[in-house]
Design a protein around this motif. Sequence first.
Motif, short mmCIF file in Angstrom:
data_model
loop_
_atom_site.label_atom_id
_atom_site.label_comp_id
_atom_site.label_asym_id
_atom_site.label_seq_id
_atom_site.Cartn_x
_atom_site.Cartn_y
_atom_site.Cartn_z
N VAL A 1 0.87 -1.17 0.00
CA VAL A 1 0.00 0.00 0.00
C VAL A 1 0.90 1.22 0.00
O VAL A 1 1.80 1.34 0.83
N LYS A 2 0.68 2.12 -0.94
CA LYS A 2 1.54 3.31 -1.05
C LYS A 2 0.70 4.52 -1.45
O LYS A 2 -0.14 4.44 -2.33
N TRP A 3 0.95 5.62 -0.79
CA TRP A 3 0.31 6.89 -1.16
C TRP A 3 1.28 7.73 -1.99
O TRP A 3 0.88 8.43 -2.89
N MET B 1 -11.67 10.35 -0.77
CA MET B 1 -12.36 9.08 -0.55
C MET B 1 -13.09 9.08 0.79
O MET B 1 -12.64 9.68 1.76
N ASP B 2 -14.22 8.39 0.80
CA ASP B 2 -14.94 8.08 2.03
C ASP B 2 -14.79 6.58 2.23
O ASP B 2 -15.44 5.78 1.55
N TYR B 3 -13.91 6.21 3.15
CA TYR B 3 -13.59 4.79 3.33
C TYR B 3 -14.79 3.97 3.80
O TYR B 3 -14.87 2.77 3.54
N ASN C 1 -4.53 1.57 -4.09
CA ASN C 1 -4.09 0.31 -3.48
C ASN C 1 -5.21 -0.31 -2.67
O ASN C 1 -5.99 0.39 -2.02
N PHE C 2 -5.25 -1.63 -2.71
CA PHE C 2 -6.30 -2.38 -2.03
C PHE C 2 -5.72 -3.06 -0.79
O PHE C 2 -4.63 -3.64 -0.84
N ASN C 3 -6.42 -2.98 0.30
CA ASN C 3 -5.98 -3.63 1.53
C ASN C 3 -6.40 -5.10 1.52
O ASN C 3 -7.51 -5.45 1.94
N GLU D 1 -7.34 2.66 -0.88
CA GLU D 1 -6.90 3.95 -0.35
C GLU D 1 -5.85 4.57 -1.27
O GLU D 1 -5.29 3.89 -2.13
N LYS D 2 -5.61 5.87 -1.07
CA LYS D 2 -4.67 6.61 -1.91
C LYS D 2 -4.38 7.97 -1.29
O LYS D 2 -4.97 8.35 -0.28
N CYS D 3 -3.48 8.73 -1.92
CA CYS D 3 -3.18 10.10 -1.51
C CYS D 3 -4.42 10.97 -1.59
O CYS D 3 -5.23 10.86 -2.52
N ASN D 4 -4.58 11.86 -0.59
CA ASN D 4 -5.71 12.80 -0.61
C ASN D 4 -5.25 14.25 -0.47
O ASN D 4 -6.01 15.11 -0.05
#
Length: 270
Positions: free
Chosen positions: A91-93, A151-153, A172-174, A205-208
């Motif tokens: 996982v990387k932002w 994103m809204d997790y 990236n997917f957890n 998730e990702k950079c925001n």
Amino acid sequence: MNKDRRDFLKLAGVTVAGIGASSAFHALLSGEAAASGLRRAGVVKTKAETRLGMVIDINKFIEHRGLAQRCIDACHSIHNVPDFANPDHQVKWLWTDKFEHVFVKDTHYRQAEKLQGTPVLALCNHCDNPPCVRVCPTRATFKKADGVVAMDYHRCIGCRFCMAACPYGARNFNWLDPRGKNERGNPLIRKLNRRYPTRTIGVVEKCNFCAHRLAVGELPACVEEAAAYEAIFFGNLNDPQSAISQVLREKFTITRRGSLGTRPSIFYIV
């Protein structure tokens, strides 16, 4: 993945098979306009003419070889990005990749030899025309008024449509529980930042653009880390008087795969 998420994916599969792929995807894309206008609690309202963006000076990172890793470390520690040992689960932002991988030859086929193999910072491009927003069936991915693709997790169901739609590999997917521990019993999040929420298994998730920092008047963590070297510029692309607009007027910059029509908000000085 919980039962509700599995049920949704089953329903989506039946829908595509039953009414045809074209109709199904039109149904999934119909919420794009509404998603673009969503507001989230705690986010400062910005003027419609604001479009936040970033300029990364590749030359400054060549001069200061350790700077890129410091930017990555600052980003990942603040956002509780888990450290999975297996590259398949990574996982990387914010990350680095070779110049020729970041700027693929189908759009930059006459590349400078001196840049071959040079590590280049990469992140979500916060596109002005983001394909990830269009394909998200639950509006978990949305574009804010300031241009940030957020994103809204809690809305994310793990369908990974956004990952398939993103041409930059920025999502990236957890696959594993980021709140868990590795084989040695050590936490996957090395130092927990209790000021920022952790994610769960089965979520993308990702950079925001460090939206929580922007909301209180702070710069993104990577920008702050690189400030002393003037290696990253950040600001309003739509303000002709902003520092970032001045840099774009004075320096030659390129974007990643601009021919796709996504209109990236990340520019690179080469």
